[in-house]
Scaffold this motif. Sequence first.
Motif, PDB file in Angstrom:
ATOM      1  N   GLY A 152      37.178 -25.149   0.474  1.00  0.00           N
ATOM      2  CA  GLY A 152      37.483 -23.691   0.576  1.00  0.00           C
ATOM      3  C   GLY A 152      37.310 -23.283  -0.869  1.00  0.00           C
ATOM      4  N   ILE A 153      36.431 -23.393  -1.635  1.00  0.00           N
ATOM      5  CA  ILE A 153      36.338 -23.189  -3.231  1.00  0.00           C
ATOM      6  C   ILE A 153      35.148 -22.102  -3.389  1.00  0.00           C
ATOM      7  CG2 ILE A 153      36.163 -23.756  -5.339  1.00  0.00           C
ATOM      8  CD1 ILE A 153      37.353 -26.312  -4.718  1.00  0.00           C
ATOM      9  N   PRO A 154      35.406 -20.930  -3.935  1.00  0.00           N
ATOM     10  CA  PRO A 154      34.561 -20.086  -4.023  1.00  0.00           C
ATOM     11  C   PRO A 154      33.456 -20.642  -5.190  1.00  0.00           C
ATOM     12  CG  PRO A 154      36.567 -18.966  -4.284  1.00  0.00           C
ATOM     13  CD  PRO A 154      36.846 -20.166  -3.986  1.00  0.00           C
ATOM     14  N   VAL A 155      32.407 -20.098  -5.000  1.00  0.00           N
ATOM     15  CA  VAL A 155      31.046 -20.641  -5.967  1.00  0.00           C
ATOM     16  C   VAL A 155      30.021 -19.794  -6.150  1.00  0.00           C
ATOM     17  CG1 VAL A 155      29.955 -21.960  -4.329  1.00  0.00           C
ATOM     18  CG2 VAL A 155      29.511 -22.552  -6.649  1.00  0.00           C
ATOM     19  N   VAL A 156      29.528 -19.695  -7.227  1.00  0.00           N
ATOM     20  CA  VAL A 156      28.329 -18.710  -7.487  1.00  0.00           C
ATOM     21  C   VAL A 156      27.231 -19.627  -7.802  1.00  0.00           C
ATOM     22  CG1 VAL A 156      27.194 -17.093  -9.300  1.00  0.00           C
ATOM     23  CG2 VAL A 156      29.715 -16.863  -8.870  1.00  0.00           C
ATOM     24  N   PHE A 157      25.841 -19.426  -6.945  1.00  0.00           N
ATOM     25  CA  PHE A 157      24.736 -20.084  -7.041  1.00  0.00           C
ATOM     26  C   PHE A 157      23.827 -19.072  -7.979  1.00  0.00           C
ATOM     27  CE2 PHE A 157      26.260 -21.230  -2.864  1.00  0.00           C
ATOM     28  CZ  PHE A 157      25.969 -22.688  -2.763  1.00  0.00           C
ATOM     29  N   LYS A 158      23.451 -19.856  -9.088  1.00  0.00           N
ATOM     30  CA  LYS A 158      22.511 -18.942 -10.046  1.00  0.00           C
ATOM     31  C   LYS A 158      21.181 -18.738  -9.290  1.00  0.00           C
ATOM     32  CE  LYS A 158      24.046 -21.845 -13.728  1.00  0.00           C
ATOM     33  NZ  LYS A 158      23.886 -22.639 -14.826  1.00  0.00           N
ATOM     34  N   ASN A 159      20.547 -19.373  -8.223  1.00  0.00           N
ATOM     35  CA  ASN A 159      19.324 -18.941  -8.024  1.00  0.00           C
ATOM     36  C   ASN A 159      19.171 -19.174  -6.407  1.00  0.00           C
ATOM     37  OD1 ASN A 159      19.225 -21.716  -8.089  1.00  0.00           O
ATOM     38  ND2 ASN A 159      17.432 -21.592  -9.633  1.00  0.00           N
ATOM     39  N   ALA A 160      20.166 -19.097  -5.510  1.00  0.00           N
ATOM     40  CA  ALA A 160      20.115 -19.474  -4.106  1.00  0.00           C
ATOM     41  C   ALA A 160      19.104 -18.447  -3.412  1.00  0.00           C
ATOM     42  CB  ALA A 160      21.328 -19.559  -3.459  1.00  0.00           C
ATOM     43  N   SER A 161      19.003 -17.315  -3.967  1.00  0.00           N
ATOM     44  CA  SER A 161      18.434 -16.318  -3.233  1.00  0.00           C
ATOM     45  C   SER A 161      16.897 -16.247  -3.699  1.00  0.00           C
ATOM     46  CB  SER A 161      18.811 -14.800  -3.733  1.00  0.00           C
ATOM     47  OG  SER A 161      18.700 -14.347  -4.858  1.00  0.00           O
ATOM     48  N   LYS A 162      16.446 -17.000  -4.369  1.00  0.00           N
ATOM     49  CA  LYS A 162      15.245 -17.333  -4.752  1.00  0.00           C
ATOM     50  C   LYS A 162      14.081 -17.431  -3.447  1.00  0.00           C
ATOM     51  CE  LYS A 162      14.969 -22.139  -5.783  1.00  0.00           C
ATOM     52  NZ  LYS A 162      15.030 -23.344  -6.789  1.00  0.00           N
ATOM     53  N   VAL A 163      14.623 -18.059  -2.270  1.00  0.00           N
ATOM     54  CA  VAL A 163      14.064 -18.255  -1.161  1.00  0.00           C
ATOM     55  C   VAL A 163      13.924 -16.857  -0.024  1.00  0.00           C
ATOM     56  CG1 VAL A 163      15.134 -20.534  -0.974  1.00  0.00           C
ATOM     57  CG2 VAL A 163      16.024 -18.715   0.149  1.00  0.00           C
ATOM     58  N   TRP A 164      14.126 -15.855  -0.828  1.00  0.00           N
ATOM     59  CA  TRP A 164      14.136 -14.710  -0.422  1.00  0.00           C
ATOM     60  C   TRP A 164      12.974 -14.074  -1.145  1.00  0.00           C
ATOM     61  CZ3 TRP A 164      19.607 -12.060   0.520  1.00  0.00           C
ATOM     62  CH2 TRP A 164      20.188 -12.713   1.325  1.00  0.00           C
ATOM     63  N   LYS A 165      12.330 -13.008  -0.266  1.00  0.00           N
ATOM     64  CA  LYS A 165      11.186 -12.159  -0.936  1.00  0.00           C
ATOM     65  C   LYS A 165      11.675 -11.044  -1.469  1.00  0.00           C
ATOM     66  CE  LYS A 165       7.473 -13.494   2.245  1.00  0.00           C
ATOM     67  NZ  LYS A 165       6.672 -13.013   3.425  1.00  0.00           N
ATOM     68  N   ALA A 166      13.028 -10.574  -1.171  1.00  0.00           N
ATOM     69  CA  ALA A 166      13.822  -9.630  -1.667  1.00  0.00           C
ATOM     70  C   ALA A 166      14.051 -10.044  -3.184  1.00  0.00           C
ATOM     71  CB  ALA A 166      15.118  -9.406  -0.847  1.00  0.00           C
ATOM     72  N   ASN A 167      14.213 -11.080  -3.429  1.00  0.00           N
ATOM     73  CA  ASN A 167      14.740 -11.570  -5.025  1.00  0.00           C
ATOM     74  C   ASN A 167      13.697 -11.122  -5.860  1.00  0.00           C
ATOM     75  OD1 ASN A 167      16.357 -12.663  -6.728  1.00  0.00           O
ATOM     76  ND2 ASN A 167      15.040 -14.510  -6.843  1.00  0.00           N
ATOM     77  N   GLY A 168      14.126 -10.257  -6.808  1.00  0.00           N
ATOM     78  CA  GLY A 168      13.189  -9.886  -7.874  1.00  0.00           C
ATOM     79  C   GLY A 168      12.466  -8.406  -7.216  1.00  0.00           C
ATOM     80  N   LEU A 169      12.745  -8.129  -6.033  1.00  0.00           N
ATOM     81  CA  LEU A 169      11.889  -6.855  -5.505  1.00  0.00           C
ATOM     82  C   LEU A 169      12.959  -5.787  -5.269  1.00  0.00           C
ATOM     83  CD1 LEU A 169       9.576  -5.772  -4.109  1.00  0.00           C
ATOM     84  CD2 LEU A 169      10.258  -6.674  -1.744  1.00  0.00           C
ATOM     85  N   PHE A 170      14.069  -6.147  -4.931  1.00  0.00           N
ATOM     86  CA  PHE A 170      14.822  -4.654  -4.395  1.00  0.00           C
ATOM     87  C   PHE A 170      15.301  -4.187  -5.672  1.00  0.00           C
ATOM     88  CE2 PHE A 170      16.955  -6.119  -0.291  1.00  0.00           C
ATOM     89  CZ  PHE A 170      15.555  -6.041   0.335  1.00  0.00           C
ATOM     90  N   SER A 171      15.067  -2.814  -5.861  1.00  0.00           N
ATOM     91  CA  SER A 171      15.581  -1.948  -6.881  1.00  0.00           C
ATOM     92  C   SER A 171      15.509  -0.534  -6.326  1.00  0.00           C
ATOM     93  CB  SER A 171      14.438  -1.926  -7.998  1.00  0.00           C
ATOM     94  OG  SER A 171      13.246  -1.384  -7.543  1.00  0.00           O
ATOM     95  N   PRO A 172      16.474   0.453  -7.151  1.00  0.00           N
ATOM     96  CA  PRO A 172      16.385   1.854  -6.618  1.00  0.00           C
ATOM     97  C   PRO A 172      15.240   2.496  -6.310  1.00  0.00           C
ATOM     98  CG  PRO A 172      18.161   1.316  -8.518  1.00  0.00           C
ATOM     99  CD  PRO A 172      17.280   0.324  -8.400  1.00  0.00           C
ATOM    100  N   ASP A 173      14.188   2.192  -7.178  1.00  0.00           N
ATOM    101  CA  ASP A 173      12.840   2.900  -7.012  1.00  0.00           C
ATOM    102  C   ASP A 173      12.325   2.094  -5.714  1.00  0.00           C
ATOM    103  OD1 ASP A 173      13.365   4.654  -9.279  1.00  0.00           O
ATOM    104  OD2 ASP A 173      12.012   3.249 -10.528  1.00  0.00           O
ATOM    105  N   TRP A 174      12.540   0.974  -5.681  1.00  0.00           N
ATOM    106  CA  TRP A 174      11.841   0.360  -4.366  1.00  0.00           C
ATOM    107  C   TRP A 174      12.383   0.888  -3.118  1.00  0.00           C
ATOM    108  CZ3 TRP A 174      13.072  -2.568  -0.169  1.00  0.00           C
ATOM    109  CH2 TRP A 174      12.123  -3.115   0.321  1.00  0.00           C
TER     110      TRP A 174
END
Length: 281
Positions: free
Chosen positions: A25-47
């Motif tokens: 039960g320890i919090p952790v930050v994954f540096k790049n787990a969301s790389k498996v999502w197409k949303a990664n690098g795509l989502f922005s206010p303009d998008w």
Amino acid sequence: MAILEVERVGDISQEEFMERFYRPGIPVVFKNASKVWKANGLFSPDWFRKNFGDKTIEKNGKPYTMSQVLDMVENSTESNPAPYPFIFDIPTVLPEILPLIDPLNLNYAKPNWLESKWFQRGYWGSATEVFIGGPGGKFPYLHLDYYHLNAWINQLYGEKQFTVFPRGQEEFLYPKSDDPWQSEVNIFNPDYTKHPKYRNATPINFTVGPGETLFIPFGTWHTAYSLSPTISVAFDQLNGRNFKDFLKDVWSFKSREGKAKAVALYSYAWLAGQSCKIGHN
């Protein structure tokens, strides 16, 4: 042993995640787990403006379009922050982005019983949502997630500062008597006269940036503060690890609506859990 900081990890295996972070039960930050999502690098206010500018939500009783929300958060300042957070429910309001966040579990958040047909038949506190905020926007209170669900927060645009507390510090955090999942303490401006024991609490502050994912295990007090215009996707997780506490919350919440309803929904939730255990879902 209490955590003193939140670790950041790269491409670890799901087994290593379970052993080092999930089970204890320890919090952790994954540096790049969301790389498996197409949303990664795509989502922005303009998008979002281009694709969903006319989508609407209500905040504090007022309707806002996505374009209005994004204008507000991009003009938000620490001295004059936009309302926080603006939350869009993905399955009902933005179902078009579901293929962009597949697999939802990031190949780490499994098993997740909330994905089963049993738990999708009723509302159990689980949600898959887009959170949008601007600089100076604070989550309104320090809290535990209802139903003791694990939270997965995927920061896809901008930076947020999170604050978590090691487990076992409830005495210092003054849970509300009528809602023990919320703290009385304003941790951004604590009143030590009113809450003297908060001096003994050990808040852990850290930043989560674009492409990073924060795992918050059930029973962890936390809150967030937007450092810039931010877009994140959050979802919940339930399985055998937190099922016992989940059932306690089901009873606690549903009892407010009457004992008969509480008995029925608790029984259903218990049966759903047994089915998930058997099916290893």
